[in-house]
Design a protein around this motif. Structure first.
Motif, short mmCIF file in Angstrom:
data_model
loop_
_atom_site.label_atom_id
_atom_site.label_comp_id
_atom_site.label_asym_id
_atom_site.label_seq_id
_atom_site.Cartn_x
_atom_site.Cartn_y
_atom_site.Cartn_z
N GLY A 218 -5.18 4.27 2.29
CA GLY A 218 -5.71 4.13 3.65
C GLY A 218 -6.37 2.69 3.69
N LEU A 219 -7.12 2.57 2.74
CA LEU A 219 -8.12 1.15 2.62
C LEU A 219 -7.28 0.11 2.36
N ASN A 220 -5.83 0.13 2.03
CA ASN A 220 -4.82 -0.73 1.53
C ASN A 220 -5.47 -1.48 0.17
N ILE A 221 -6.28 -0.93 -0.80
CA ILE A 221 -6.44 -1.20 -1.94
C ILE A 221 -5.37 -0.94 -2.74
N LEU A 222 -5.00 -1.75 -3.84
CA LEU A 222 -3.74 -1.69 -4.84
C LEU A 222 -2.70 -1.32 -3.92
N PRO A 223 -2.32 -2.42 -2.82
CA PRO A 223 -1.03 -1.88 -1.97
C PRO A 223 0.34 -2.01 -2.94
N HIS A 224 0.27 -2.74 -3.91
CA HIS A 224 1.54 -3.26 -4.80
C HIS A 224 2.03 -1.95 -5.46
N LEU A 225 1.16 -0.98 -5.77
CA LEU A 225 1.32 0.07 -6.66
C LEU A 225 2.19 1.13 -6.06
N PRO A 226 3.08 1.68 -6.57
CA PRO A 226 3.71 2.99 -5.79
C PRO A 226 2.73 4.06 -6.01
N ARG A 227 2.99 5.09 -5.13
CA ARG A 227 2.14 6.04 -4.87
C ARG A 227 1.85 6.70 -6.35
N GLU A 228 2.78 6.97 -6.96
CA GLU A 228 2.58 8.00 -8.10
C GLU A 228 1.71 7.19 -9.33
N THR A 229 1.80 6.03 -9.44
CA THR A 229 0.98 4.71 -10.05
C THR A 229 -0.21 4.77 -9.82
N LEU A 230 -0.64 4.84 -8.47
CA LEU A 230 -2.10 4.81 -7.69
C LEU A 230 -2.43 6.41 -8.15
N ARG A 231 -1.62 7.17 -8.07
CA ARG A 231 -2.48 8.45 -8.34
C ARG A 231 -2.84 8.36 -9.89
N MET A 232 -2.00 8.00 -10.67
CA MET A 232 -2.44 7.74 -12.26
C MET A 232 -3.73 6.91 -12.45
N VAL A 233 -3.98 5.94 -11.62
CA VAL A 233 -5.23 5.32 -11.55
C VAL A 233 -6.24 6.07 -11.28
N CYS A 234 -6.24 6.98 -10.32
CA CYS A 234 -7.39 7.74 -9.83
C CYS A 234 -7.45 9.00 -10.65
N ASP A 235 -6.44 9.28 -11.43
CA ASP A 235 -6.84 10.32 -12.30
C ASP A 235 -7.59 9.74 -13.29
N LEU A 236 -7.37 8.47 -13.83
CA LEU A 236 -8.14 7.89 -14.89
C LEU A 236 -9.62 7.61 -14.41
N VAL A 237 -9.81 7.26 -13.22
CA VAL A 237 -11.23 6.99 -12.51
C VAL A 237 -11.96 8.26 -12.49
N VAL A 238 -11.37 9.42 -12.26
CA VAL A 238 -12.12 10.59 -12.18
C VAL A 238 -12.47 11.00 -13.54
N SER A 239 -11.58 10.93 -14.36
CA SER A 239 -11.85 11.68 -15.93
C SER A 239 -12.87 10.52 -16.38
N THR A 240 -13.04 9.24 -15.95
CA THR A 240 -14.12 8.55 -16.45
C THR A 240 -15.48 8.76 -16.13
N MET A 241 -15.37 9.35 -14.72
CA MET A 241 -16.61 9.65 -13.98
C MET A 241 -17.12 11.15 -14.66
N LEU A 242 -16.09 12.06 -14.76
CA LEU A 242 -16.54 13.23 -15.45
C LEU A 242 -17.22 13.22 -16.83
N ASN A 243 -16.60 12.25 -17.46
CA ASN A 243 -17.21 12.11 -18.94
C ASN A 243 -18.53 11.47 -19.02
#
Length: 223
Positions: free
Chosen positions: A157-182
């Motif tokens: 919605g914020l048009n951040i990383l618009p070149h990435l397909p949704r599944e790739t963007l979701r992979m990025v977000c998975d990595l962000v969340v895991s990093t924050m939890l760690n």
């Protein structure tokens, strides 16, 4: 009447007032807080007994079953309720006309403030995430998936990383969340107020997340 006697009576009155306020709190809330208090003493959630938790909460065991099926049900409620609050806070932190780097820093600051305000709950999640009973581990995984999905929707919605397909963007977000939890475990492990060390941990977390986004910005599907 001596000053000591007056002070003792005042202290007793304060204790009774606190106990009265505690007794007026909803039983469900008292049970959840009691379980967290026991976990905060270094106990694994899986080692807690129902009678132990009800005794800590000051209720009879039969009252437990009006709110939870069993201890695992209580544990899953702790995960879900904490997750809902934190997800809402982080979604609010991502809203507004902020540059991507400022969104990262604002989100991290919001997250760290939540860790401090909900220390026992996050100690519980950190401890049960990998070593807890299977239903609770699964509940944590569901919440982690919700965090990543919320972030994926917000970044799109914020048009951040618009070149990435949704599944790739979701992979990025998975990595962000895991990093924050760690990072949560390391921040919670600080035994006393250590502003300098915490500032270092927060700065390191911001840098890790920036690095993830910089790598994602350069990522080209199919390369």
């Amino acid at each position: 009447m001596s000053r000591k006697t007056t002070t003792t009576r005042r202290t007793g009155s304060l204790d009774r007032m606190r106990e009265g306020r505690s007794q007026r709190r909803p039983t469900r809330e008292r049970l959840m807080e009691s379980a967290l208090q026991l976990v905060g003493q270094g106990r694994g959630f899986g080692s807690l007994g129902l009678r132990e938790v009800t005794r800590e909460a000051g209720v009879v065991p039969t009252a437990f079953y009006r709110h939870f099926r069993d201890m695992e049900d209580l544990g899953m409620a702790l995960v879900e309720e904490g997750g809902l609050t934190l997800r809402r806070l982080l979604r609010e932190a991502r809203r507004g006309d902020l540059p991507a780097e400022d969104i990262i820093r604002h989100s991290v600051n919001t997250y760290v403030a939540y860790l401090h305000a909900n220390r026992l709950q996050m100690l519980f999640v950190a401890g049960e995430r990998l070593g807890g009973p299977r239903p609770i581990r699964e509940a944590i995984r569901r919440e982690v998936a919700h965090f990543a999905e919320d972030m994926t929707q917000d970044l799109r919605g914020l048009n951040i990383l618009p070149h990435l397909p949704r599944e790739t963007l979701r992979m990025v977000c998975d990595l962000v969340v895991s990093t924050m939890l760690n990072a949560a475990s390391e921040i919670l492990d600080l035994q006393e107020i250590d502003a300098k060390r915490e500032a270092e941990l927060v700065a390191g977390l911001v840098d890790q997340l920036r690095l993830i986004f910089l790598g994602a910005a350069a990522w080209r599907v199919g390369d």
